[in-house]
Write an enzyme that holds these catalytic residues in place. Structure first.
Site, PDB file in Angstrom:
ATOM      1  CB  SER A   1       3.698   3.528   0.157  1.00 25.46           C
ATOM      2  OG  SER A   1       3.428   2.384   0.925  1.00 25.46           O
TER       3      SER A   1
ATOM      4  NE  ARG B   1       3.265   3.288  -5.081  1.00 27.74           N
ATOM      5  CZ  ARG B   1       3.319   2.331  -4.158  1.00 27.74           C
ATOM      6  NH1 ARG B   1       4.112   2.466  -3.106  1.00 27.74           N
ATOM      7  NH2 ARG B   1       2.590   1.237  -4.292  1.00 27.74           N
TER       8      ARG B   1
ATOM      9  N   GLY C   1       9.969  -5.726   0.341  1.00 27.15           N
ATOM     10  CA  GLY C   1       9.127  -6.360  -0.655  1.00 27.15           C
ATOM     11  C   GLY C   1       8.505  -5.348  -1.601  1.00 27.15           C
TER      12      GLY C   1
ATOM     13  CB  SER D   1      -1.746  -6.992  -4.362  1.00 23.72           C
ATOM     14  OG  SER D   1      -0.363  -6.691  -4.247  1.00 23.72           O
TER      15      SER D   1
ATOM     16  CD  GLN E   1       4.092  -4.880  -1.881  1.00 25.80           C
ATOM     17  OE1 GLN E   1       4.389  -6.024  -2.227  1.00 25.80           O
ATOM     18  NE2 GLN E   1       4.415  -4.405  -0.690  1.00 25.80           N
TER      19      GLN E   1
ATOM     20  CG  ASP F   1       1.757  -2.492   5.620  1.00 29.86           C
ATOM     21  OD1 ASP F   1       1.936  -3.711   5.439  1.00 29.86           O
ATOM     22  OD2 ASP F   1       2.070  -1.626   4.787  1.00 29.86           O
TER      23      ASP F   1
ATOM     24  CE  LYS G   1       2.057  -6.547   4.041  1.00 30.74           C
ATOM     25  NZ  LYS G   1       1.889  -5.763   2.792  1.00 30.74           N
TER      26      LYS G   1
ATOM     27  NE  ARG H   1       3.926  -7.363   8.999  1.00 30.45           N
ATOM     28  CZ  ARG H   1       4.005  -6.333   8.196  1.00 30.45           C
ATOM     29  NH1 ARG H   1       2.950  -5.927   7.524  1.00 30.45           N
ATOM     30  NH2 ARG H   1       5.152  -5.688   8.043  1.00 30.45           N
TER      31      ARG H   1
END
Length: 448
Positions: free
Chosen positions: A31, A35, A103, A176, A178, A329, A356, A360
């Site tokens: 992650s 970024r 994603g 979320s 994201q 995750d 996911k 999942r």
């Protein structure tokens, strides 16, 4: 063109013949790596990034930022140097941006593309093309950007961005990180204040990195346990070096393996300990795990520490839905730990698992059921009926091109009575380069 695997890499895993032992370091946090590359491209000057995860997912982000006018280069020492043109100054890509299986990269990049005056097309592999992008398209459309995608908001997707995007005021319907990050990234190039409200606190790497590069970010807690994030638009982001910590999601696999394989004692150094990412560690301790965290320090604005995991007799646990964002995750590998534990475990509010890399939730159920572990799904809750260490095994695992399912299956195989067959492990390198070899270095004995 998107990259599709040319051949599968099946793996047959047998019960561990010896305890796992040794000290290892897992790859950089995925992650934060995504970024770091994106923010370095949006900052003026040269940013140096150490510890960057060099899995395929992150390398796709590096390629995309290069196509947008930044210049990420890796030197011989493994340090990445990124020269960024700055906010609002990205170039129009000449070809389709291929995000592979990521994603995270696709959704975050959507925020950047929507808020720059350029036209772009984004695609990915077969798995990514099945995943919903509408959750970012809907809020980002309020900037004035125009999106054109396949039915259900799926890739390939064309974006006509706005050079003068409107600031956003968005309340996330579900937690979320994201979607939150995509909105904040879009807000960087908007005049005025962008505001995001999330119902439950999610991982805050984006907020931390915004501050690291000089943006003005204010975070307020809500009475219901959520957060409101306010970003002042058009900041002058200036290059700053970044040290990427070890990924706690990657550390989860050798960590759980050490807890389950009898007699094991494993140390994992330099792991990120962001409190919005450590729900798994909290849950494992509640299950009775002998887990120690030492040498806690701060690196690049993120807390980091060393983990020591020793074989433990785990028991079932009830995991509250509010913890899901901090470990979303890690549920597949937690399900393996719960399968080995004594008594039932209930994971509440795991609906996010359905969208996911694969579904999942269904895939995790199949992973366990095919290997003799009973499960129950009640609404958005998953219940795993622990075997007390007597996992039968003997089944085949369909991974659906999901790296976390594949790695979870390898750990299950180490403690199952009969061999576990995994249909494909070739894509594990997208998030954890060298995973099988690293596990073998502490005694896993995978046949590779």
């Amino acid at each position: 063109m998107t990259h599709e695997p040319s051949s599968s890499h099946p793996l047959r895993v047998a019960r561990a013949r010896q305890p796992l032992s040794g000290a290892i370091r897992v790859p950089g946090d995925k992650s934060i790596s995504h970024r770091a590359l994106m923010f370095a491209a949006l900052a003026r000057g040269e940013t140096r990034i150490t510890g960057l995860l060099e899995g395929e997912d992150v390398l796709r982000t590096a390629t995309a930022m290069r196509a947008l006018g930044a210049a990420p280069v890796r030197d011989e020492a493994g340090t990445w140097r990124v020269t960024g043109p700055g906010v609002g100054r990205l170039s129009e890509p000449e070809d389709v941006l291929d995000m592979g299986n990521s994603g995270t990269a696709a959704r975050l990049l959507s925020g950047i593309l929507a808020s720059h005056g350029l036209t772009s097309v984004m695609s990915g592999d077969a798995s990514l093309r099945k995943r919903p992008m509408k959750r970012v398209m809907d809020p980002l459309a309020a900037t004035g950007a125009v999106f054109l995608a396949r039915e259900g908001g799926r890739l390939p997707m064309a974006i006509q961005g706005r050079a003068d995007p409107a600031p956003l005021d968005y309340c996330l319907p579900v937690a979320s990180a994201q979607v939150k990050s995509a909105v904040l990234l879009a807000g960087l190039n908007a005049q005025g204040e962008t505001r995001v409200e999330e119902p439950v606190a999610t991982r805050d790497h984006t907020e931390n990195m915004l501050r690291h590069f000089g943006a003005e970010v204010v975070v307020e807690k809500t009475p219901t346990g959520g957060r409101i994030i306010r970003l002042k638009g058009r900041p002058d982001l200036v290059a700053r070096d970044i040290a990427v910590p070890g990924d706690p999601s990657s550390a989860a696999f050798p960590l759980v393996a050490a807890l389950l394989v009898s007699g094991s004692d494993v140390q994992i150094t330099g792991v990120g300990l962001n409190p919005l990412r450590t729900g798994l560690f909290t849950t494992l301790v509640e299950m009775g795990a002998a887990l120690e965290i030492t040498n806690i320090r701060t690196e690049g604005g993120e807390p980091v520490g060393d983990l020591r995991a020793r074989a433990s007799a785990l028991h079932g646990v009830d995991v509250p839905a509010a913890r899901a964002p901090s470990m979303i995750d890690e549920y597949p590998i937690l399900a393996v730990a719960a399968a080995h534990a004594t008594g039932p475990s209930r994971f509440r509010g795991v609906e996010e698992l359905r969208v996911k890399e694969s579904d999942r939730l269904s895939a995790t159920v199949a992973l366990l059921e095919n290997n003799g572990v009973r499960t129950t799904v009640e609404g958005d809750d998953l219940i795993v009926h622990g075997t007390g260490g007597d996992i039968p095994g003997g089944g085949q695992v369909q991974t659906h091109m999901d790296h976390r399912l594949a790695m979870s299956a390898t750990v299950l195989g180490l403690v199952a009575a009969q061999q576990v067959e995994i249909d494909d492990t070739g894509f594990i390198d997208t998030s954890f380069p060298g995973y099988l070899a690293l596990m073998n270095s502490i005694g896993a004995g995978f046949w590779i």
